[in-house]
Every structure is written in structure tokens, then in C-alpha cells.
Design an enzyme around this catalytic site. Structure first.
Site, PDB file in Angstrom:
ATOM      1  N   GLY A   1       0.766  -1.236   0.000  1.00  0.00           N
ATOM      2  CA  GLY A   1       0.000   0.000   0.000  1.00  0.00           C
ATOM      3  C   GLY A   1       0.799   1.289   0.000  1.00  0.00           C
ATOM      4  O   GLY A   1       0.306   2.320   0.447  1.00  0.00           O
ATOM      5  N   THR A   2       2.024   1.248  -0.533  1.00  0.00           N
ATOM      6  CA  THR A   2       2.772   2.520  -0.558  1.00  0.00           C
ATOM      7  C   THR A   2       2.151   3.498  -1.557  1.00  0.00           C
ATOM      8  O   THR A   2       2.222   4.717  -1.350  1.00  0.00           O
ATOM      9  CB  THR A   2       4.261   2.303  -0.898  1.00  0.00           C
ATOM     10  OG1 THR A   2       4.390   1.733  -2.185  1.00  0.00           O
ATOM     11  CG2 THR A   2       4.944   1.428   0.134  1.00  0.00           C
ATOM     12  N   ASN A   3       1.565   2.991  -2.611  1.00  0.00           N
ATOM     13  CA  ASN A   3       0.874   3.901  -3.543  1.00  0.00           C
ATOM     14  C   ASN A   3      -0.401   4.459  -2.920  1.00  0.00           C
ATOM     15  O   ASN A   3      -0.744   5.623  -3.135  1.00  0.00           O
ATOM     16  CB  ASN A   3       0.591   3.198  -4.868  1.00  0.00           C
ATOM     17  CG  ASN A   3       1.821   3.133  -5.735  1.00  0.00           C
ATOM     18  OD1 ASN A   3       2.240   4.140  -6.303  1.00  0.00           O
ATOM     19  ND2 ASN A   3       2.433   1.960  -5.816  1.00  0.00           N
ATOM     20  N   MET A  18      -3.761  -7.234  -7.226  1.00  0.00           N
ATOM     21  CA  MET A  18      -3.235  -8.370  -7.990  1.00  0.00           C
ATOM     22  C   MET A  18      -4.339  -9.278  -8.534  1.00  0.00           C
ATOM     23  O   MET A  18      -4.245 -10.500  -8.449  1.00  0.00           O
ATOM     24  CB  MET A  18      -2.282  -9.178  -7.098  1.00  0.00           C
ATOM     25  CG  MET A  18      -1.134  -8.367  -6.541  1.00  0.00           C
ATOM     26  SD  MET A  18      -0.071  -7.706  -7.811  1.00  0.00           S
ATOM     27  CE  MET A  18       0.863  -9.157  -8.190  1.00  0.00           C
ATOM     28  N   ASN A  38      -4.808   2.416 -13.236  1.00  0.00           N
ATOM     29  CA  ASN A  38      -3.861   1.467 -12.651  1.00  0.00           C
ATOM     30  C   ASN A  38      -2.455   2.069 -12.712  1.00  0.00           C
ATOM     31  O   ASN A  38      -2.141   2.827 -13.622  1.00  0.00           O
ATOM     32  CB  ASN A  38      -3.888   0.164 -13.462  1.00  0.00           C
ATOM     33  CG  ASN A  38      -2.920  -0.876 -12.931  1.00  0.00           C
ATOM     34  OD1 ASN A  38      -2.891  -1.167 -11.734  1.00  0.00           O
ATOM     35  ND2 ASN A  38      -2.113  -1.446 -13.817  1.00  0.00           N
ATOM     36  N   HIS A  96       1.487   0.970 -13.067  1.00  0.00           N
ATOM     37  CA  HIS A  96       2.325  -0.169 -13.465  1.00  0.00           C
ATOM     38  C   HIS A  96       3.798   0.267 -13.406  1.00  0.00           C
ATOM     39  O   HIS A  96       4.140   1.347 -13.888  1.00  0.00           O
ATOM     40  CB  HIS A  96       1.962  -0.630 -14.884  1.00  0.00           C
ATOM     41  CG  HIS A  96       2.758  -1.824 -15.313  1.00  0.00           C
ATOM     42  ND1 HIS A  96       2.456  -3.096 -14.884  1.00  0.00           N
ATOM     43  CD2 HIS A  96       3.848  -1.929 -16.106  1.00  0.00           C
ATOM     44  CE1 HIS A  96       3.342  -3.940 -15.400  1.00  0.00           C
ATOM     45  NE2 HIS A  96       4.190  -3.260 -16.150  1.00  0.00           N
TER      46      HIS A  96
HETATM   47  C1  GRF Z   1       3.595  -1.187  -7.349  1.00  0.00           C
HETATM   48  O1  GRF Z   1       4.881  -1.438  -7.850  1.00  0.00           O
HETATM   49  C2  GRF Z   1       2.641  -0.947  -8.475  1.00  0.00           C
HETATM   50  O2  GRF Z   1       3.213  -0.319  -9.570  1.00  0.00           O
HETATM   51  C3  GRF Z   1       2.223  -2.350  -8.848  1.00  0.00           C
HETATM   52  O3  GRF Z   1       2.156  -3.043  -7.618  1.00  0.00           O
HETATM   53  C4  GRF Z   1       3.012  -2.425  -6.667  1.00  0.00           C
HETATM   54  C5  GRF Z   1       2.187  -2.085  -5.464  1.00  0.00           C
HETATM   55  O4  GRF Z   1       2.948  -1.580  -4.401  1.00  0.00           O
HETATM   56  N1  GRF Z   1       0.999  -2.355  -9.611  1.00  0.00           N
HETATM   57  P1  GRF Z   1       2.230  -0.936  -3.145  1.00  0.00           P
HETATM   58  O5  GRF Z   1       1.271  -1.973  -2.573  1.00  0.00           O
HETATM   59  O6  GRF Z   1       1.515   0.294  -3.591  1.00  0.00           O
HETATM   60  O7  GRF Z   1       3.333  -0.626  -2.176  1.00  0.00           O
END
Ligand code: GRF
Length: 208
Positions: free
Chosen positions: A12-14, A91, A108, A110
Site C-alpha cells: 500500500g505505498t501507492n 493483484m 492502474n 504499473h
Molecule cells: C507497485 O509497484 C505498483 O506499480 C504495482 O504493484 C506495486 C504495489 O505496491 N501495480 P504498493 O502496494 O503500492 O506498495
């Protein structure tokens, strides 16, 4: 208020980058209405709870098949009347039916410069392994609209990251996140929220 739903499976860093952008006013007039995970152990759910954001776990294995799982997800997301759905490390490959229920409302992130190292089989560290094995000197990240084709929807923003000679899969993954992903995801949300882009012939254009 612009209502965002974030779908997650992992760290969940994004998601955190979106939360921080809202908290610091980089993204204005927006709220994360819900964070949905297909995995109850996803640390992203802790991040959401720490920020008093509603969470929901909907697991594929609780349903007879993927179609029924998706129907439950669709019903839940519709009940939240969202303006935008963000896949932030989610995922699960979503079907055409799912995508058609939220036309041009799903984005999304990527971790490569699409179309390089994208599509079936390119997820997580595999993306960065591919970049290093090919000897690429530049990689990066892409935010795109989601269509039924995996990583194939209209590209909203890309940002480059330079590969170093001594990069490992993990070091490259970390830098792509820090230098690209956490920056362009909030930027893409702002472009949509502020109605600054449109899709013409499957291509994203700035509205002047
Ligand atoms: C990220 O690298 C994103 O680009 C990909 O999955 C990863 C998720 O990382 N789709 P996080 O859970 O947001 O840390």
C-alpha cells in the site's frame, strides 16, 4: 467532493502516496471513500485504518467462481458511488464485464514504461527482473486507464527512472516507486479530478 475507491493487495505505498497527497492538499476536494482488498493481511488495510478510511475485504476464495467474486466487488463499489477507482497494487486481473461497469473510471499504476515489460506475467519484481535482464538503461512507471486488456488501456502519465549498473531487482523496484510511482499516481488523479484530460481514439489528450 470527488470520491475515490482504492483497490489493493499488498503493502500500500501507492495508497499512502494518495493519502499523503490529500492530507497535504496536493489533491484537493477529494476523499478516499473506501479501500478494498482481496487479501485480509494486506498492510495497505492498516494504512487505511490508521487514516480512518473505511476498508473492505472481498476474497475470491469466498465465492464459487471469479464471476461471482467480481459481481460482489461491482455491487460494493457501486454502492459507494465512486468517481474514480484506483488499482494500487491490486493483484487481480479484472474482466471486460467489470471494466464496462466503470467505463473510463478505473486507473492502474504499473512499474514500467508501458508497453515495455507489461501485460500477462509482468507484475511485481518480475518487471524489474525483465528490465535488468534486457540491460535497459531507462525504465519508469505508467499510470493508465484500465480496459479489458491487461496494461493495455490509454496512458495518462509516464515517468522515467535511470537504471544503475549495480541495481538489483529490489533496488530498482524501490527507486521506481520513490522516483516515479508515488509522484505520477497523485498527478494522474488530479488530471482526472480537474477534468484536464480526455480520451480520443484510445489516446489521452490534454484539454486545452
Ligand atoms: C507497485 O509497484 C505498483 O506499480 C504495482 O504493484 C506495486 C504495489 O505496491 N501495480 P504498493 O502496494 O503500492 O506498495
Amino acid at each position: 467532493m470527488f470520491k475515490i475507491g482504492v483497490l489493493v493487495s499488498g503493502g500500500g505505498t501507492n495508497l499512502q502516496a494518495i493519502i499523503d497527497s490529500i492530507n497535504t492538499g496536493v489533491i484537493k476536494n477529494a476523499k478516499i471513500e473506501t479501500v478494498v482488498s482481496n487479501k485480509e493481511e494486506a498492510f495497505a488495510l492498516v494504512r487505511a485504518k490508521n487514516n480512518n478510511i473505511d476498508t473492505k475485504v472481498i476474497k475470491i476464495k469466498d465465492f464459487e467462481n471469479k464471476e461471482l467474486y467480481e459481481n460482489a466487488l461491482i455491487d460494493y463499489l457501486k454502492s459507494k458511488e465512486l468517481d474514480l477507482i484506483v488499482l494500487a497494487g491490486f493483484m487481480v486481473i479484472l474482466s471486460e464485464n467489470f471494466v464496462n461497469n466503470f467505463k473510463n473510471k478505473i486507473i492502474n499504476i504499473h512499474p514500467s514504461l508501458i508497453p515495455a515489460f507489461s501485460g500477462a506475467g509482468y507484475y511485481g519484481l518480475k518487471v524489474h527482473q525483465g528490465v535488468l535482464a534486457r540491460g535497459c538503461k531507462i525504465t519508469g512507471a505508467t499510470v493508465h486507464f484500465v480496459t479489458e486488456e491487461a496494461d493495455g488501456g490509454p496512458i495518462i502519465i509516464q515517468k522515467e527512472v535511470f537504471v544503475k549498473d549495480d541495481d538489483t531487482d529490489e533496488s530498482l523496484q524501490k527507486r521506481v516507486m520513490e522516483e516515479a510511482e508515488w509522484k505520477i499516481l497523485p498527478q494522474a488523479i488530479n488530471l482526472i479530478l480537474n477534468k484536464e484530460i480526455e480520451i480520443v481514439n484510445n489516446v489521452v489528450r490534454r484539454i486545452c
